[in-house]
Design an enzyme around this catalytic site. Sequence first.
Site, PDB file in Angstrom:
ATOM      1  N   LYS A 246      31.972  17.153  35.485  1.00 38.87           N
ATOM      2  CA  LYS A 246      31.135  15.984  35.781  1.00 38.87           C
ATOM      3  C   LYS A 246      29.737  16.243  35.227  1.00 38.87           C
ATOM      4  CE  LYS A 246      29.354  12.358  37.824  1.00 38.87           C
ATOM      5  NZ  LYS A 246      29.669  11.003  37.364  1.00 38.87           N
TER       6      LYS A 246
ATOM      7  N   CYS B 272      24.577   7.529  29.844  1.00 42.68           N
ATOM      8  CA  CYS B 272      24.880   7.062  31.193  1.00 42.68           C
ATOM      9  C   CYS B 272      24.234   5.703  31.439  1.00 42.68           C
ATOM     10  CB  CYS B 272      24.403   8.057  32.236  1.00 42.68           C
ATOM     11  SG  CYS B 272      24.964   7.556  33.856  1.00 42.68           S
TER      12      CYS B 272
HETATM   13  C1  LIG Z   1      33.972   6.748  37.701  1.00 44.64           C
HETATM   14  C2  LIG Z   1      33.430   7.144  36.362  1.00 44.64           C
HETATM   15  C3  LIG Z   1      32.471   8.128  36.284  1.00 44.64           C
HETATM   16  C4  LIG Z   1      31.967   8.518  35.031  1.00 44.64           C
HETATM   17  N1  LIG Z   1      31.029   9.515  34.972  1.00 44.64           N
HETATM   18  C5  LIG Z   1      30.638   9.990  33.756  1.00 44.64           C
HETATM   19  C6  LIG Z   1      29.772  11.109  33.661  1.00 44.64           C
HETATM   20  O1  LIG Z   1      29.337  11.700  34.652  1.00 44.64           O
HETATM   21  N2  LIG Z   1      29.424  11.533  32.414  1.00 44.64           N
HETATM   22  C7  LIG Z   1      29.889  10.935  31.267  1.00 44.64           C
HETATM   23  O2  LIG Z   1      29.560  11.388  30.169  1.00 44.64           O
HETATM   24  N3  LIG Z   1      30.723   9.874  31.338  1.00 44.64           N
HETATM   25  C8  LIG Z   1      31.104   9.395  32.542  1.00 44.64           C
HETATM   26  N4  LIG Z   1      31.977   8.339  32.616  1.00 44.64           N
HETATM   27  C9  LIG Z   1      32.477   7.706  31.371  1.00 44.64           C
HETATM   28  C10 LIG Z   1      33.821   8.292  30.969  1.00 44.64           C
HETATM   29  O3  LIG Z   1      33.709   9.675  30.695  1.00 44.64           O
HETATM   30  C11 LIG Z   1      34.391   7.567  29.732  1.00 44.64           C
HETATM   31  O4  LIG Z   1      33.504   7.771  28.650  1.00 44.64           O
HETATM   32  C12 LIG Z   1      34.572   6.059  29.929  1.00 44.64           C
HETATM   33  O5  LIG Z   1      35.065   5.775  31.213  1.00 44.64           O
HETATM   34  C13 LIG Z   1      35.530   5.489  28.878  1.00 44.64           C
HETATM   35  O6  LIG Z   1      36.796   6.103  28.972  1.00 44.64           O
HETATM   36  P1  LIG Z   1      38.062   5.404  29.706  1.00 44.64           P
HETATM   37  O7  LIG Z   1      38.245   4.060  29.069  1.00 44.64           O
HETATM   38  O8  LIG Z   1      39.192   6.341  29.485  1.00 44.64           O
HETATM   39  O9  LIG Z   1      37.676   5.274  31.146  1.00 44.64           O
HETATM   40  C14 LIG Z   1      32.471   7.910  33.850  1.00 44.64           C
HETATM   41  C15 LIG Z   1      33.452   6.920  33.955  1.00 44.64           C
HETATM   42  C16 LIG Z   1      33.946   6.535  35.177  1.00 44.64           C
HETATM   43  C17 LIG Z   1      35.005   5.470  35.245  1.00 44.64           C
END
Ligand SMILES: Cc1cc2nc3c(=O)[nH]c(=O)nc-3n(C[C@H](O)[C@H](O)[C@H](O)COP(=O)(O)O)c2cc1C
Length: 316
Positions: free
Chosen positions: A51, A134
Amino acid sequence: MKEIINKIDISTKIKNIKLSSCIMNASGALCSTEKELSDLLDSSSGALVTKSCTSDLRNGNPKPRYFEWNVGSINSMGLPNLGIDFYINFLKRKKTNKPVFLSISGFSLKENLYLIKKANLIENISALEINFSCPNILNRKKIFGYDSLYVYKFLKNVFKFNKKPLGIKLPPYFNEIHIKNISSIINRYPVMFVTCVNSIPNGLYINSDTESVVIRPNNGFGGIGGEIIKPFGLANVSKFFSFLRKDIYIIGCGGISSGKDIFDYILCGASAVQIGTQFIKEGISVFDRLKKELKNFLKKKNYFSIKNFFGNLKKF
Ligand SMILES: Cc1cc2nc3c(=O)[nH]c(=O)nc-3n(C[C@H](O)[C@H](O)[C@H](O)COP(=O)(O)O)c2cc1C
Protein backbone atom coordinates in the site's frame (compact mmCIF):
# COMPACT_ATOMS: atom_id res chain seq x y z
CA MET A 1 -2.16 -31.17 -22.71
CA LYS A 2 -1.13 -30.41 -19.12
CA GLU A 3 2.51 -30.76 -20.12
CA ILE A 4 2.15 -28.11 -22.83
CA ILE A 5 0.51 -25.73 -20.37
CA ASN A 6 3.31 -26.29 -17.85
CA LYS A 7 5.89 -25.33 -20.46
CA ILE A 8 4.25 -21.97 -21.17
CA ASP A 9 6.47 -19.31 -19.66
CA ILE A 10 4.77 -16.30 -18.08
CA SER A 11 7.82 -15.20 -16.06
CA THR A 12 9.21 -11.75 -16.74
CA LYS A 13 11.89 -9.26 -15.84
CA ILE A 14 11.76 -5.63 -14.82
CA LYS A 15 15.37 -4.94 -15.78
CA ASN A 16 17.29 -7.28 -13.40
CA ILE A 17 14.32 -8.02 -11.11
CA LYS A 18 13.05 -11.51 -11.95
CA LEU A 19 9.34 -12.27 -11.50
CA SER A 20 8.19 -15.90 -11.66
CA SER A 21 4.84 -14.62 -12.96
CA CYS A 22 4.09 -11.35 -14.75
CA ILE A 23 0.97 -10.85 -12.57
CA MET A 24 1.13 -8.84 -9.33
CA ASN A 25 -1.24 -6.88 -7.13
CA ALA A 26 -1.84 -3.16 -7.63
CA SER A 27 -0.93 -0.88 -4.75
CA GLY A 28 -3.88 -0.26 -2.46
CA ALA A 29 -5.64 -3.54 -3.25
CA LEU A 30 -5.55 -5.68 -0.08
CA CYS A 31 -1.91 -4.87 0.72
CA SER A 32 -2.13 -2.62 3.78
CA THR A 33 -2.05 -4.87 6.84
CA GLU A 34 0.26 -7.62 8.16
CA LYS A 35 -2.30 -10.30 7.21
CA GLU A 36 -2.90 -8.94 3.70
CA LEU A 37 0.82 -8.61 3.00
CA SER A 38 1.56 -12.11 4.35
CA ASP A 39 -1.23 -13.59 2.18
CA LEU A 40 0.28 -11.90 -0.86
CA LEU A 41 3.75 -13.23 -0.07
CA ASP A 42 2.27 -16.75 0.14
CA SER A 43 0.24 -16.36 -3.07
CA SER A 44 1.21 -17.14 -6.67
CA SER A 45 1.57 -13.44 -7.55
CA GLY A 46 4.87 -12.60 -9.22
CA ALA A 47 5.69 -9.73 -6.84
CA LEU A 48 4.36 -7.94 -3.80
CA VAL A 49 3.41 -4.27 -4.06
CA THR A 50 2.70 -2.56 -0.73
CA LYS A 51 0.00 0.00 0.00
CA SER A 52 1.33 3.50 -0.76
CA CYS A 53 2.84 4.79 2.47
CA THR A 54 3.37 8.17 4.05
CA SER A 55 5.69 9.24 6.92
CA ASP A 56 3.00 8.66 9.54
CA LEU A 57 -0.01 6.41 9.90
CA ARG A 58 -3.15 7.79 8.21
CA ASN A 59 -6.74 6.78 8.81
CA GLY A 60 -7.84 8.13 5.42
CA ASN A 61 -11.21 9.55 4.43
CA PRO A 62 -14.56 8.89 6.14
CA LYS A 63 -16.49 5.75 5.09
CA PRO A 64 -18.15 4.61 2.90
CA ARG A 65 -15.17 5.31 0.64
CA TYR A 66 -15.14 2.33 -1.75
CA PHE A 67 -17.96 0.97 -3.91
CA GLU A 68 -17.99 -1.57 -6.72
CA TRP A 69 -20.51 -2.58 -9.38
CA ASN A 70 -20.41 -5.20 -12.14
CA VAL A 71 -17.87 -3.42 -14.38
CA GLY A 72 -16.12 -0.90 -12.18
CA SER A 73 -15.19 0.58 -8.83
CA ILE A 74 -15.11 4.04 -7.33
CA ASN A 75 -12.97 4.99 -4.36
CA SER A 76 -11.85 7.93 -2.35
CA MET A 77 -9.76 6.18 0.29
CA GLY A 78 -7.51 9.13 1.16
CA LEU A 79 -4.37 6.99 1.49
CA PRO A 80 -5.13 5.09 4.69
CA ASN A 81 -1.85 3.32 5.57
CA LEU A 82 0.12 2.24 8.60
CA GLY A 83 3.09 4.56 7.96
CA ILE A 84 6.44 3.75 6.34
CA ASP A 85 7.96 2.27 9.53
CA PHE A 86 5.32 -0.44 9.63
CA TYR A 87 6.03 -1.53 6.02
CA ILE A 88 9.80 -1.38 6.53
CA ASN A 89 9.58 -3.45 9.72
CA PHE A 90 7.32 -5.98 8.02
CA LEU A 91 9.80 -6.39 5.17
CA LYS A 92 12.77 -6.63 7.54
CA ARG A 93 11.07 -9.49 9.43
CA LYS A 94 9.86 -11.49 6.43
CA LYS A 95 12.30 -13.58 4.48
CA THR A 96 11.04 -14.00 0.93
CA ASN A 97 12.35 -14.69 -2.55
CA LYS A 98 9.45 -12.75 -4.05
CA PRO A 99 10.38 -9.31 -5.39
CA VAL A 100 8.95 -6.54 -3.22
CA PHE A 101 7.92 -3.12 -4.53
CA LEU A 102 7.51 -0.52 -1.78
CA SER A 103 4.95 2.06 -2.85
CA ILE A 104 5.59 5.58 -1.57
CA SER A 105 3.19 8.50 -1.67
CA GLY A 106 4.54 11.58 0.11
CA PHE A 107 2.45 14.75 0.22
CA SER A 108 5.29 17.00 -0.91
CA LEU A 109 8.62 16.80 -2.70
CA LYS A 110 10.34 16.98 0.69
CA GLU A 111 8.29 14.12 2.15
CA ASN A 112 8.85 11.94 -0.93
CA LEU A 113 12.62 12.45 -0.76
CA TYR A 114 12.59 11.72 2.99
CA LEU A 115 10.64 8.47 2.48
CA ILE A 116 12.92 7.37 -0.35
CA LYS A 117 16.03 8.03 1.79
CA LYS A 118 14.54 5.85 4.52
CA ALA A 119 13.69 3.05 2.07
CA ASN A 120 17.22 3.13 0.65
CA LEU A 121 18.50 1.74 3.95
CA ILE A 122 16.43 -1.45 3.68
CA GLU A 123 17.91 -4.45 1.93
CA ASN A 124 14.83 -6.53 1.14
CA ILE A 125 13.13 -3.90 -1.00
CA SER A 126 13.58 -4.77 -4.69
CA ALA A 127 12.23 -1.49 -6.06
CA LEU A 128 10.38 1.68 -5.16
CA GLU A 129 7.13 2.63 -6.89
CA ILE A 130 6.52 6.34 -6.34
CA ASN A 131 2.83 7.15 -6.52
CA PHE A 132 2.45 10.39 -8.50
CA SER A 133 -1.19 9.84 -9.15
CA CYS A 134 -3.29 9.64 -6.00
CA PRO A 135 -6.55 11.39 -6.89
CA ASN A 136 -8.35 11.23 -3.57
CA ILE A 137 -6.77 13.47 -0.98
CA LEU A 138 -9.30 15.92 0.48
CA ASN A 139 -7.93 19.50 0.36
CA ARG A 140 -5.07 18.42 -1.92
CA LYS A 141 -6.41 18.72 -5.39
CA LYS A 142 -3.04 18.20 -7.02
CA ILE A 143 -2.08 15.01 -8.81
CA PHE A 144 1.73 15.24 -9.08
CA GLY A 145 1.81 13.34 -12.38
CA TYR A 146 -0.16 16.17 -14.03
CA ASP A 147 2.49 18.74 -13.00
CA SER A 148 5.50 18.29 -15.26
CA LEU A 149 7.56 20.83 -13.26
CA TYR A 150 7.02 18.75 -10.12
CA VAL A 151 8.04 15.57 -11.95
CA TYR A 152 11.19 17.30 -13.25
CA LYS A 153 12.14 18.67 -9.80
CA PHE A 154 11.58 15.27 -8.21
CA LEU A 155 13.70 13.37 -10.73
CA LYS A 156 16.48 15.97 -10.65
CA ASN A 157 16.76 15.62 -6.87
CA VAL A 158 16.07 11.95 -6.23
CA PHE A 159 18.92 10.56 -8.32
CA LYS A 160 21.44 12.61 -6.35
CA PHE A 161 21.23 9.96 -3.63
CA ASN A 162 18.86 7.14 -4.59
CA LYS A 163 20.47 3.73 -5.20
CA LYS A 164 17.27 1.65 -5.37
CA PRO A 165 15.58 0.67 -8.63
CA LEU A 166 12.90 3.34 -8.95
CA GLY A 167 9.65 3.55 -10.89
CA ILE A 168 6.77 5.99 -11.06
CA LYS A 169 3.06 5.19 -10.88
CA LEU A 170 1.40 7.55 -13.31
CA PRO A 171 -2.13 8.87 -13.64
CA PRO A 172 -3.99 8.26 -16.90
CA TYR A 173 -3.34 10.90 -19.58
CA PHE A 174 -5.88 11.71 -22.26
CA ASN A 175 -3.78 13.73 -24.69
CA GLU A 176 -0.83 12.42 -26.65
CA ILE A 177 1.13 15.65 -26.06
CA HIS A 178 0.92 15.14 -22.29
CA ILE A 179 2.38 11.63 -22.60
CA LYS A 180 5.10 12.96 -24.92
CA ASN A 181 6.02 15.73 -22.45
CA ILE A 182 6.19 13.49 -19.39
CA SER A 183 8.14 10.88 -21.39
CA SER A 184 10.71 13.46 -22.48
CA ILE A 185 11.33 14.39 -18.83
CA ILE A 186 11.47 10.77 -17.62
CA ASN A 187 13.81 9.81 -20.48
CA ARG A 188 16.53 12.10 -19.08
CA TYR A 189 16.83 10.13 -15.81
CA PRO A 190 17.65 6.54 -14.77
CA VAL A 191 14.01 5.65 -14.10
CA MET A 192 13.64 1.86 -14.22
CA PHE A 193 9.92 1.56 -14.88
CA VAL A 194 6.59 3.35 -15.04
CA THR A 195 3.28 1.88 -13.94
CA CYS A 196 0.28 2.96 -16.04
CA VAL A 197 -2.37 3.70 -14.83
CA ASN A 198 -3.75 4.77 -11.47
CA SER A 199 -7.53 5.21 -11.07
CA ILE A 200 -9.20 7.68 -13.44
CA PRO A 201 -9.75 10.73 -11.24
CA ASN A 202 -13.01 12.56 -10.56
CA GLY A 203 -15.55 9.96 -11.59
CA LEU A 204 -19.07 9.89 -10.22
CA TYR A 205 -21.21 6.79 -9.72
CA ILE A 206 -24.76 7.20 -8.47
CA ASN A 207 -27.56 4.99 -7.22
CA SER A 208 -30.66 5.85 -9.24
CA ASP A 209 -32.99 4.12 -6.76
CA THR A 210 -31.85 6.13 -3.75
CA GLU A 211 -30.98 9.14 -5.95
CA SER A 212 -27.69 9.38 -4.08
CA VAL A 213 -23.94 9.22 -4.47
CA VAL A 214 -22.39 5.95 -3.22
CA ILE A 215 -19.29 7.18 -1.35
CA ARG A 216 -19.07 9.88 1.32
CA PRO A 217 -15.84 11.87 0.66
CA ASN A 218 -15.67 14.63 -1.96
CA ASN A 219 -19.47 14.67 -2.44
CA GLY A 220 -19.30 11.22 -4.00
CA PHE A 221 -16.56 11.89 -6.56
CA GLY A 222 -13.69 9.41 -6.67
CA GLY A 223 -11.14 7.45 -8.67
CA ILE A 224 -12.56 4.92 -11.12
CA GLY A 225 -11.07 1.44 -11.58
CA GLY A 226 -12.18 -1.91 -12.94
CA GLU A 227 -13.14 -3.28 -16.36
CA ILE A 228 -14.48 0.01 -17.74
CA ILE A 229 -11.06 1.71 -17.58
CA LYS A 230 -9.13 -0.91 -19.56
CA PRO A 231 -9.15 1.00 -22.89
CA PHE A 232 -7.51 3.99 -21.14
CA GLY A 233 -4.91 1.79 -19.45
CA LEU A 234 -4.07 0.13 -22.76
CA ALA A 235 -3.84 3.48 -24.53
CA ASN A 236 -1.42 4.84 -21.92
CA VAL A 237 0.78 1.73 -22.01
CA SER A 238 0.86 1.79 -25.81
CA LYS A 239 1.72 5.51 -26.04
CA PHE A 240 4.38 5.35 -23.32
CA PHE A 241 5.84 2.29 -25.07
CA SER A 242 6.41 4.42 -28.15
CA PHE A 243 7.71 7.55 -26.35
CA LEU A 244 9.84 6.17 -23.50
CA ARG A 245 13.47 5.06 -23.81
CA LYS A 246 13.54 1.40 -24.73
CA ASP A 247 15.24 0.39 -21.46
CA ILE A 248 12.40 1.82 -19.33
CA TYR A 249 9.98 -0.96 -18.46
CA ILE A 250 6.19 -0.54 -18.32
CA ILE A 251 3.89 -2.21 -15.81
CA GLY A 252 0.30 -2.19 -17.07
CA CYS A 253 -2.64 -1.65 -14.75
CA GLY A 254 -6.32 -0.85 -15.17
CA GLY A 255 -9.36 -3.01 -15.72
CA ILE A 256 -7.68 -6.42 -15.82
CA SER A 257 -10.04 -9.26 -14.96
CA SER A 258 -9.08 -12.07 -17.36
CA GLY A 259 -6.08 -13.78 -18.93
CA LYS A 260 -7.00 -12.17 -22.23
CA ASP A 261 -6.79 -8.70 -20.62
CA ILE A 262 -3.23 -9.50 -19.55
CA PHE A 263 -2.39 -10.65 -23.09
CA ASP A 264 -3.69 -7.31 -24.44
CA TYR A 265 -1.51 -5.30 -22.06
CA ILE A 266 1.62 -7.27 -22.97
CA LEU A 267 0.82 -6.83 -26.67
CA CYS A 268 0.79 -3.06 -26.04
CA GLY A 269 4.24 -3.16 -24.39
CA ALA A 270 3.70 -4.00 -20.71
CA SER A 271 6.35 -6.28 -19.20
CA ALA A 272 4.15 -7.10 -16.19
CA VAL A 273 0.66 -6.26 -14.96
CA GLN A 274 -1.07 -5.28 -11.73
CA ILE A 275 -4.55 -6.22 -10.53
CA GLY A 276 -6.58 -3.80 -8.39
CA THR A 277 -10.38 -3.91 -8.42
CA GLN A 278 -10.62 -7.54 -9.54
CA PHE A 279 -8.31 -8.61 -6.69
CA ILE A 280 -10.51 -6.76 -4.18
CA LYS A 281 -13.64 -8.42 -5.67
CA GLU A 282 -12.29 -11.93 -5.92
CA GLY A 283 -9.63 -12.27 -3.24
CA ILE A 284 -6.25 -13.96 -3.28
CA SER A 285 -7.32 -16.83 -5.61
CA VAL A 286 -7.42 -14.30 -8.47
CA PHE A 287 -3.69 -14.86 -9.08
CA ASP A 288 -4.09 -18.61 -9.66
CA ARG A 289 -7.10 -18.08 -11.92
CA LEU A 290 -5.45 -15.38 -14.04
CA LYS A 291 -2.25 -17.39 -14.37
CA LYS A 292 -4.25 -20.36 -15.63
CA GLU A 293 -6.35 -18.25 -17.99
CA LEU A 294 -3.29 -16.50 -19.44
CA LYS A 295 -1.53 -19.82 -20.06
CA ASN A 296 -4.64 -21.31 -21.71
CA PHE A 297 -5.02 -18.24 -23.90
CA LEU A 298 -1.37 -18.43 -24.99
CA LYS A 299 -1.71 -22.11 -25.74
CA LYS A 300 -4.67 -21.42 -28.04
CA LYS A 301 -2.56 -18.83 -29.83
CA ASN A 302 0.46 -21.13 -30.04
CA TYR A 303 2.66 -18.85 -27.97
CA PHE A 304 5.06 -20.41 -25.49
CA SER A 305 6.31 -17.28 -23.79
CA ILE A 306 5.11 -13.74 -23.26
CA LYS A 307 8.27 -12.67 -25.12
CA ASN A 308 6.71 -14.05 -28.33
CA PHE A 309 4.20 -11.20 -28.66
CA PHE A 310 5.47 -8.49 -26.26
CA GLY A 311 4.92 -5.02 -27.81
CA ASN A 312 3.84 -6.49 -31.15
CA LEU A 313 0.52 -4.65 -31.49
CA LYS A 314 -0.29 -4.36 -35.21
CA LYS A 315 -1.42 -1.07 -36.68
CA PHE A 316 -3.23 -0.46 -39.96
C1 LIG B 1 -9.38 0.78 -2.91
C2 LIG B 1 -8.25 1.26 -3.76
C3 LIG B 1 -7.12 1.76 -3.17
C4 LIG B 1 -6.04 2.20 -3.96
N1 LIG B 1 -4.91 2.68 -3.35
C5 LIG B 1 -3.82 2.97 -4.11
C6 LIG B 1 -2.59 3.35 -3.49
O1 LIG B 1 -2.46 3.42 -2.27
N2 LIG B 1 -1.54 3.62 -4.31
C7 LIG B 1 -1.62 3.54 -5.68
O2 LIG B 1 -0.62 3.78 -6.36
N3 LIG B 1 -2.77 3.18 -6.28
C8 LIG B 1 -3.86 2.90 -5.53
N4 LIG B 1 -5.03 2.50 -6.14
C9 LIG B 1 -5.09 2.41 -7.62
C10 LIG B 1 -4.81 0.99 -8.09
O3 LIG B 1 -3.51 0.58 -7.72
C11 LIG B 1 -4.98 0.87 -9.62
O4 LIG B 1 -4.03 1.71 -10.23
C12 LIG B 1 -6.38 1.27 -10.12
O5 LIG B 1 -7.37 0.80 -9.25
C13 LIG B 1 -6.62 0.71 -11.52
O6 LIG B 1 -6.53 -0.69 -11.53
P1 LIG B 1 -7.84 -1.66 -11.52
O7 LIG B 1 -8.69 -1.24 -12.68
O8 LIG B 1 -7.29 -3.03 -11.63
O9 LIG B 1 -8.53 -1.40 -10.21
C14 LIG B 1 -6.12 2.09 -5.37
C15 LIG B 1 -7.28 1.56 -5.96
C16 LIG B 1 -8.33 1.14 -5.18
C17 LIG B 1 -9.55 0.57 -5.85
